[in-house]
Design a protein around this motif. Structure first.
Motif, mmCIF file in Angstrom:
data_model
loop_
_atom_site.group_PDB
_atom_site.id
_atom_site.type_symbol
_atom_site.label_atom_id
_atom_site.label_comp_id
_atom_site.label_asym_id
_atom_site.label_seq_id
_atom_site.Cartn_x
_atom_site.Cartn_y
_atom_site.Cartn_z
ATOM 1 N N ALA A 93 33.198 4.572 -18.746
ATOM 2 C CA ALA A 93 32.899 5.146 -20.053
ATOM 3 C C ALA A 93 33.932 4.726 -21.093
ATOM 4 O O ALA A 93 33.640 4.723 -22.283
ATOM 5 N N ASP A 94 35.151 4.370 -20.635
ATOM 6 C CA ASP A 94 36.197 3.950 -21.564
ATOM 7 C C ASP A 94 35.841 2.653 -22.276
ATOM 8 O O ASP A 94 36.403 2.334 -23.311
ATOM 9 N N LYS A 95 34.917 1.880 -21.742
ATOM 10 C CA LYS A 95 34.540 0.604 -22.332
ATOM 11 C C LYS A 95 33.608 0.765 -23.527
ATOM 12 O O LYS A 95 33.390 -0.178 -24.259
ATOM 13 N N PHE A 96 33.072 1.975 -23.718
ATOM 14 C CA PHE A 96 32.145 2.226 -24.825
ATOM 15 C C PHE A 96 32.904 2.804 -26.012
ATOM 16 O O PHE A 96 33.919 3.485 -25.851
ATOM 17 N N ASP A 97 32.377 2.545 -27.217
ATOM 18 C CA ASP A 97 32.997 3.139 -28.394
ATOM 19 C C ASP A 97 32.714 4.644 -28.422
ATOM 20 O O ASP A 97 31.931 5.164 -27.634
ATOM 21 N N GLU A 98 33.369 5.335 -29.323
ATOM 22 C CA GLU A 98 33.293 6.799 -29.374
ATOM 23 C C GLU A 98 31.865 7.301 -29.610
ATOM 24 O O GLU A 98 31.421 8.262 -28.984
ATOM 25 N N GLN B 284 29.902 6.913 -26.400
ATOM 26 C CA GLN B 284 30.345 7.917 -25.441
ATOM 27 C C GLN B 284 29.742 9.286 -25.761
ATOM 28 O O GLN B 284 29.295 10.003 -24.863
ATOM 29 N N LYS B 285 29.723 9.614 -27.056
ATOM 30 C CA LYS B 285 29.153 10.896 -27.476
ATOM 31 C C LYS B 285 27.657 10.925 -27.181
ATOM 32 O O LYS B 285 27.115 11.930 -26.708
ATOM 33 N N GLU B 286 26.968 9.830 -27.453
ATOM 34 C CA GLU B 286 25.533 9.738 -27.181
ATOM 35 C C GLU B 286 25.253 9.878 -25.682
ATOM 36 O O GLU B 286 24.325 10.575 -25.272
ATOM 37 N N LEU B 287 26.067 9.231 -24.861
ATOM 38 C CA LEU B 287 25.910 9.338 -23.412
ATOM 39 C C LEU B 287 26.161 10.769 -22.932
ATOM 40 O O LEU B 287 25.431 11.289 -22.079
ATOM 41 N N ALA B 288 27.180 11.402 -23.484
ATOM 42 C CA ALA B 288 27.485 12.785 -23.105
ATOM 43 C C ALA B 288 26.334 13.713 -23.484
ATOM 44 O O ALA B 288 25.938 14.588 -22.699
#
Length: 85
Positions: A2-7, A10-14
């Motif tokens: 998940a660290d490879k994605f922008d913020e 990451q928020k969308e995935l969460a």
């Protein structure tokens, strides 16, 4: 990973995962009360329709299950709010 994605990603995935988990909890609850109410209310061999008593029992069983679930959610929310202050 998940660290490879922008913020924003990451928020969308969460948010997506949160929705999927909520959906899974809902499906589990539906399965649980369907099973519980079926076992309690259907006493004979099912035919093409439920008897009047079975229909009433199923309606009451599901209604009480939902009432209890909502009550418990409200109690948990109230306790959570109390601990935040």
């Amino acid at each position: 990973m998940a660290d490879k994605f922008d913020e924003a990603t990451q928020k969308e995935l969460a948010t997506f995962l949160e929705r999927e988990q909520a959906q899974a909890r809902l499906q589990t609850s539906i399965h649980n009360f369907t099973s519980m109410c079926w076992d309690k209310c259907i006493t004979g061999t099912p035919s093409t329709s439920f008897s009047r008593g079975e229909t009433g029992c199923l309606e009451n069983c599901v209604g009480r299950f939902l009432d209890t679930s909502l009550f418990m959610v409200k109690q948990i929310e109230e306790k959570r709010e109390q601990t935040q202050f």
